[in-house]
Design a protein around this motif. Structure first.
Motif, short mmCIF file in Angstrom:
data_model
loop_
_atom_site.label_atom_id
_atom_site.label_comp_id
_atom_site.label_asym_id
_atom_site.label_seq_id
_atom_site.Cartn_x
_atom_site.Cartn_y
_atom_site.Cartn_z
N THR A 85 5.35 9.04 -16.64
CA THR A 85 4.16 9.25 -15.81
C THR A 85 3.15 8.12 -16.05
N GLY A 86 2.98 7.73 -17.29
CA GLY A 86 2.06 6.63 -17.60
C GLY A 86 2.50 5.32 -16.98
N GLU A 87 3.80 5.05 -17.02
CA GLU A 87 4.32 3.82 -16.44
C GLU A 87 4.22 3.83 -14.91
N VAL A 88 4.51 4.96 -14.30
CA VAL A 88 4.40 5.07 -12.85
C VAL A 88 2.94 4.90 -12.42
N ASP A 89 2.03 5.51 -13.16
CA ASP A 89 0.61 5.38 -12.85
C ASP A 89 0.16 3.93 -12.97
N ALA A 90 0.62 3.24 -14.01
CA ALA A 90 0.25 1.82 -14.18
C ALA A 90 0.77 0.98 -13.02
N ALA B 5 -0.13 -1.99 -7.96
CA ALA B 5 0.15 -2.20 -6.54
C ALA B 5 -1.14 -2.10 -5.71
N ARG B 6 -1.99 -1.12 -6.04
CA ARG B 6 -3.26 -0.99 -5.32
C ARG B 6 -4.14 -2.22 -5.54
N ALA B 7 -4.20 -2.68 -6.78
CA ALA B 7 -5.01 -3.87 -7.09
C ALA B 7 -4.45 -5.11 -6.39
N ALA B 8 -3.13 -5.23 -6.33
CA ALA B 8 -2.51 -6.37 -5.65
C ALA B 8 -2.85 -6.34 -4.16
N ALA B 9 -2.72 -5.19 -3.54
CA ALA B 9 -3.04 -5.08 -2.11
C ALA B 9 -4.49 -5.43 -1.85
N GLN B 10 -5.38 -4.94 -2.70
CA GLN B 10 -6.81 -5.24 -2.55
C GLN B 10 -7.06 -6.74 -2.72
N ALA B 11 -6.43 -7.35 -3.71
CA ALA B 11 -6.63 -8.79 -3.96
C ALA B 11 -6.10 -9.61 -2.79
N TYR B 12 -4.92 -9.24 -2.28
CA TYR B 12 -4.34 -9.98 -1.15
C TYR B 12 -5.20 -9.82 0.10
N GLU B 13 -5.76 -8.62 0.31
CA GLU B 13 -6.65 -8.43 1.46
C GLU B 13 -7.89 -9.28 1.32
N GLU B 14 -8.45 -9.36 0.12
CA GLU B 14 -9.64 -10.18 -0.10
C GLU B 14 -9.33 -11.66 0.12
N ILE B 15 -8.20 -12.12 -0.37
CA ILE B 15 -7.81 -13.52 -0.15
C ILE B 15 -7.63 -13.80 1.33
N LYS C 119 0.83 -1.21 0.00
CA LYS C 119 0.00 0.00 0.00
C LYS C 119 0.87 1.26 0.00
N SER C 120 1.93 1.22 0.79
CA SER C 120 2.84 2.36 0.85
C SER C 120 3.50 2.60 -0.51
N MET C 121 3.87 1.52 -1.18
CA MET C 121 4.46 1.64 -2.50
C MET C 121 3.47 2.26 -3.47
N ALA C 122 2.22 1.82 -3.42
CA ALA C 122 1.19 2.37 -4.30
C ALA C 122 1.01 3.87 -4.05
N ASN C 123 0.97 4.25 -2.77
CA ASN C 123 0.83 5.66 -2.43
C ASN C 123 2.04 6.47 -2.88
N GLY C 124 3.23 5.91 -2.68
CA GLY C 124 4.45 6.60 -3.10
C GLY C 124 4.50 6.79 -4.61
N LEU C 125 4.12 5.77 -5.35
CA LEU C 125 4.08 5.88 -6.81
C LEU C 125 3.04 6.91 -7.24
N GLY C 126 1.92 6.95 -6.53
CA GLY C 126 0.91 7.96 -6.83
C GLY C 126 1.44 9.37 -6.59
N SER C 127 2.23 9.53 -5.55
CA SER C 127 2.84 10.84 -5.26
C SER C 127 3.84 11.23 -6.33
N ILE C 128 4.61 10.25 -6.80
CA ILE C 128 5.58 10.52 -7.87
C ILE C 128 4.85 10.96 -9.13
N LYS C 129 3.78 10.25 -9.46
CA LYS C 129 3.00 10.62 -10.66
C LYS C 129 2.47 12.04 -10.53
N LYS C 130 1.94 12.37 -9.36
CA LYS C 130 1.40 13.72 -9.15
C LYS C 130 2.51 14.77 -9.30
N ALA C 131 3.68 14.48 -8.77
CA ALA C 131 4.80 15.42 -8.89
C ALA C 131 5.16 15.64 -10.35
#
Length: 105
Positions: free
Chosen positions: A66-71, A76-86, A16-28
């Motif tokens: 930016t496109g690659e960082v966003d992807a 990462a967000r989808a992975a965290a969500q999937a692992y939480e669901e599992i 989750k932290s990685m996803a948030n960090g990547l989101g911050s990089i994209k925003k920057a």
């Protein structure tokens, strides 16, 4: 393999932290203004032309990056969500297996 055997361990907070960090990089990167605007401050000449060329190349590269960082952030967000669901489903299955059986079954 160590004492964990076949168990897989995930650090969901790190994902989750990685996803948030990547989101911050994209925003920057999104917030970076166009470098082309500084060319006028340099006047006419080679330096202004070089900055203009660099700005054009930077814009193309920044958009790709930016496109690659966003992807990666979305992945990462989808992975965290999937692992939480599992994890939730496994916990429910364990609770169900440990629940006392009724005499009617």
């Amino acid at each position: 393999m160590g004492d964990d055997g076949d168990h897989t361990r995930l650090d969901l907070d790190a994902i989750k932290s990685m996803a948030n960090g990547l989101g911050s990089i994209k925003k920057a990167f999104d917030d970076i203004g166009k470098l082309e605007r500084y060319a006028a401050d340099l006047g006419d000449g080679d330096l202004a032309d070089k900055l203009s060329d660099f700005a054009d190349n930077w814009e193309i590269s920044r958009e790709k990056l930016t496109g690659e960082v966003d992807a990666l952030a979305k992945l990462a967000r989808a992975a965290a969500q999937a692992y939480e669901e599992i994890d939730h489903q496994l916990a429910e299955a364990i609770r169900g297996a440990q629940a006392p059986k009724s005499k009617g079954n």
